[in-house]
Write a protein that holds these residues in place. Structure first.
Motif, PDB file in Angstrom:
ATOM      1  N   GLN A 217       0.817  -1.146  -0.036  1.00  0.00           N
ATOM      2  CA  GLN A 217      -0.062   0.120   0.030  1.00  0.00           C
ATOM      3  C   GLN A 217       0.936   1.158  -0.025  1.00  0.00           C
ATOM      4  OE1 GLN A 217      -2.956  -0.156   3.165  1.00  0.00           O
ATOM      5  NE2 GLN A 217      -3.036  -2.353   3.115  1.00  0.00           N
ATOM      6  N   GLN A 220       2.738   1.602  -3.295  1.00  0.00           N
ATOM      7  CA  GLN A 220       1.733   2.295  -4.436  1.00  0.00           C
ATOM      8  C   GLN A 220       1.544   3.728  -4.492  1.00  0.00           C
ATOM      9  OE1 GLN A 220      -1.679  -0.298  -4.622  1.00  0.00           O
ATOM     10  NE2 GLN A 220      -0.509  -2.057  -4.793  1.00  0.00           N
ATOM     11  N   LEU A 221       1.186   4.096  -3.114  1.00  0.00           N
ATOM     12  CA  LEU A 221       1.053   5.724  -2.732  1.00  0.00           C
ATOM     13  C   LEU A 221       2.149   6.374  -3.303  1.00  0.00           C
ATOM     14  CD1 LEU A 221      -0.598   7.805  -1.800  1.00  0.00           C
ATOM     15  CD2 LEU A 221       0.049   7.248   0.432  1.00  0.00           C
ATOM     16  N   ARG A 224       2.650   6.663  -6.917  1.00  0.00           N
ATOM     17  CA  ARG A 224       1.968   7.826  -7.413  1.00  0.00           C
ATOM     18  C   ARG A 224       2.250   9.200  -7.200  1.00  0.00           C
ATOM     19  NH1 ARG A 224       0.323  10.525 -10.489  1.00  0.00           N
ATOM     20  NH2 ARG A 224      -1.900  11.070 -11.377  1.00  0.00           N
ATOM     21  N   LEU A 348      -5.111  13.747  -3.586  1.00  0.00           N
ATOM     22  CA  LEU A 348      -5.304  12.257  -3.111  1.00  0.00           C
ATOM     23  C   LEU A 348      -5.971  12.027  -2.071  1.00  0.00           C
ATOM     24  CD1 LEU A 348      -1.618  10.939  -3.860  1.00  0.00           C
ATOM     25  CD2 LEU A 348      -3.674  10.654  -5.363  1.00  0.00           C
ATOM     26  N   GLU A 351      -9.276   6.254   1.018  1.00  0.00           N
ATOM     27  CA  GLU A 351     -10.284   5.558   1.177  1.00  0.00           C
ATOM     28  C   GLU A 351     -11.017   5.390   2.607  1.00  0.00           C
ATOM     29  OE1 GLU A 351      -9.957   1.578  -0.786  1.00  0.00           O
ATOM     30  OE2 GLU A 351      -8.974   2.377  -2.459  1.00  0.00           O
ATOM     31  N   GLU A 368      -7.839  11.544  -7.130  1.00  0.00           N
ATOM     32  CA  GLU A 368      -7.845  10.181  -7.142  1.00  0.00           C
ATOM     33  C   GLU A 368      -7.837   9.667  -5.526  1.00  0.00           C
ATOM     34  OE1 GLU A 368      -4.795   9.957 -10.866  1.00  0.00           O
ATOM     35  OE2 GLU A 368      -4.117   9.111  -8.912  1.00  0.00           O
ATOM     36  N   SER A 369      -7.954   8.469  -5.217  1.00  0.00           N
ATOM     37  CA  SER A 369      -8.269   7.878  -4.002  1.00  0.00           C
ATOM     38  C   SER A 369      -6.921   6.878  -3.889  1.00  0.00           C
ATOM     39  CB  SER A 369      -9.346   7.150  -3.820  1.00  0.00           C
ATOM     40  OG  SER A 369      -9.629   6.214  -4.546  1.00  0.00           O
ATOM     41  N   TYR A 370      -6.662   6.677  -2.658  1.00  0.00           N
ATOM     42  CA  TYR A 370      -5.616   5.612  -2.551  1.00  0.00           C
ATOM     43  C   TYR A 370      -6.177   4.675  -0.959  1.00  0.00           C
ATOM     44  CZ  TYR A 370      -4.204   8.909   1.257  1.00  0.00           C
ATOM     45  OH  TYR A 370      -4.035   9.699   2.349  1.00  0.00           O
TER      46      TYR A 370
END
Length: 554
Positions: A217, A220-221, A224, A348, A351, A368-370
């Motif tokens: 997690q 990935q963040l 981005r 960002l 969630e 966008e969401s993360y």
């Protein structure tokens, strides 16, 4: 409430008692907060107070009693942690009923005032309980608290009520997280096993959802954000004041995408205040965090890149004109950052946290969401339940759909009384004279298998490390795999076996392998672009990201 009827098969015939009841005032189906009233024998206990308006408590008591001194709505209040959805009503509750004792962990008692930054001189109304130490608060009523991850100071609360005939035990998890995060250690299952619970009140924020590993997690963040900065975008991260904001700062300060990078990270509003509060709590944070703080400031640092700074009024005119990162309150008006004279912004949103954004701002924006989970996922929730093996399970804190997913699981329905009450619904919790504890289910660990070129990676949940056999299995970090029929069997290699193998091992100097890769140190891969990154490796192993140790660094 209707109980799961199949669960009654586990209670032997005989008398039952109703010494235990639970009346939820609010269950956080949306964002109304959590507040539960539990009765254990003669004692009434409020668990958390996350709703802001407590007037209904006062009205009900005033109607029931004409006394000059108003009666108390409970005998005591127990608080799991300092987030607003569990604590925002505590100050009003204390002001309305100053004689009502309120208890929490020491760290939570220090963080609670951040819920009322708009008020001056908030009195210290919360009494601190010691961790992992039973305290008798009333005759026959004992409370013990255990750290449960999620947020510094967050605890699971074990309440034991003892009569002449038996003891009744209830555990309330509040918000819990089994995995370690950067600033909080996860809940330790071994501390709670064997407690012989009657009732477990547990959150179900993520329902039955399954999350990737915490490290994935974070990566990935970070990836981005890195792409956005490379595309000359600034990044805006609205976040709650406590918890996630500080976790994000530690990630940005220590991730390889950002260490040493000429970049400004601005922290605004209550998030900055939360950082100051964390600094006051440093002795209570994990040893790794304390060690980090010995070498450089935990948050505020203008010398080490990336620079982390509090956003002051004189800085606002320059923020966003060159790529930067801004952490701000989840309730902030984001228009103040996305101004016409700034560059484009990537917003960002985390969630499971309700943050309102406009469809259009003065500057070009992308939203966008993360995922950066602060609560356990579905497998973590069921794992905790199976380890504790209570008679009753009460689910709160989650959308009705997500809680329904959990209550419909056959693995739970066949073993426990399952409840998911709406606010205002009394849950009676009868305890049989003899309760046949369900056999602990055989523990299986589901993982993921990834093939990348000539490398195969098997990822298992870190819960497997709780088994005492894990230490021997992972002693050297090397394994042997062999087929047994249709199944693949893995076995850990011992130090003795390695010494025997090394005596006959061939020379690796002329072979492209981990042993000659410049990213291998201490039999661990340190190449962030490798699929083996941060894993122990065999010296004769190989991956597509191999770079010879004889090559100069680029």
């Amino acid at each position: 409430m209707k109980d799961n009827l199949s669960a009654y098969s586990r209670i032997e015939p005989g008398e039952t008692t109703t010494e235990l009841e639970c009346l939820p005032y609010s269950v956080q189906h949306n964002d109304e907060g959590v507040c539960l009233l539990v009765r254990m024998g003669p004692y009434r206990i409020i668990l958390d107070c996350g709703f802001g308006d407590i007037s209904f408590l006062q009205k009900n008591l005033n109607k029931s009693s004409p006394q000059r001194t108003p009666p108390l709505p409970a005998d005591l209040v127990l608080v799991t942690h300092a987030h607003p959805d569990h604590a925002r009503g505590l100050l009003a509750l204390h002001q309305a009923f100053p004689r009502l004792p309120i208890y929490a962990s020491e760290v939570t008692s220090k963080l609670l005032p951040l819920n009322w930054l708009d008020k001056k001189d908030v009195p210290p109304f919360c009494q601190a309980l010691p961790l992992r130490s039973p305290v008798e608060l009333h005759d026959g009523l004992v409370v013990e608290i255990f750290p449960c991850g999620h947020l510094p100071g967050a605890v699971a609360i074990l309440i034991t009520y003892t009569t002449e005939d038996r003891a009744y035990k209830l555990l309330y998890t509040g918000d819990f997280f089994l995995s370690n995060s950067r600033l909080v250690e996860g809940l330790r299952l071994e501390e709670l096993r064997g407690t012989e619970l009657n009732v477990l009140i547990i959150e179900g924020t993520y329902g039955t959802s399954r999350h990737p590993h915490r490290r994935n997690q974070e990566n990935q963040l970070a990836e981005r954000i890195n792409r956005a900065i490379a595309d000359r975008c600034s990044v805006l991260l609205p976040t709650p004041a406590l918890g996630l904001g500080q976790e994000l700062l530690m990630l940005l300060r220590s991730h390889h995408h950002f260490t040493g990078r000429d970049l400004d990270i601005w922290v605004d509003g209550a998030v900055a205040t939360g950082c100051d509060a964390y600094l006051e709590l440093l002795p209570h944070l994990p040893a790794s965090v304390q060690n980090f703080a010995r070498h450089q400031p935990l948050f505020w640092d203008e010398r080490v890149r990336p620079r982390v700074r509090r956003l002051q009024p004189e800085h606002r005119s320059t923020v966003g004109k060159s790529p930067c990162i801004v952490l701000t309150d989840s309730t902030a008006n984001l228009e103040q950052y996305c101004q016409p004279e700034t560059g484009p912004w990537l917003i960002l949103l985390p969630e499971k946290i309700d943050i309102r954004v406009n469809k259009k701002y003065s500057a070009p924006t992308t939203t966008e969401s993360y995922l950066m989970a602060q609560h356990s996922d579905g497998p973590g929730t069921t794992q905790l339940i199976h380890n504790l093996r209570p008679q009753h399970v009460i689910f709160v804190h989650g959308s009705p759909a997500y809680l329904a997913d959990l209550t419909s699981l056959e693995e739970l329905q066949n073993r426990y009384h399952i409840h998911s009450p709406a606010a205002g619904t009394l849950v009676e919790l009868p305890i049989g004279d003899t309760f046949l504890q369900p056999a602990a289910p055989e523990t299986n660990y589901e993982g993921e298998l990834t093939e990348l070129g000539t490398v195969i990676t098997v990822t298992l949940p870190d819960a497997i490390t709780a088994d005492p056999r894990w230490r021997q299995f992972a002693d050297t970090g090397l394994i042997e795999a062999r087929w047994q029929g249709e199944e693949l069997v893995l076995r850990g290699l011992t130090q003795k076996e390695l010494l025997t193998q090394n005596s006959d091992r061939f020379t690796l100097s002329d072979i492209d392998c981990c042993g000659t890769c410049r990213h291998q140190r201490g039999q661990r891969c340190w190449n962030p672009v490798s699929p083996l990154y941060n894993f122990k490796v065999t010296l004769e192993g190989y991956c597509p990201a191999f770079e010879s140790s004889s090559q100069p660094e680029s």
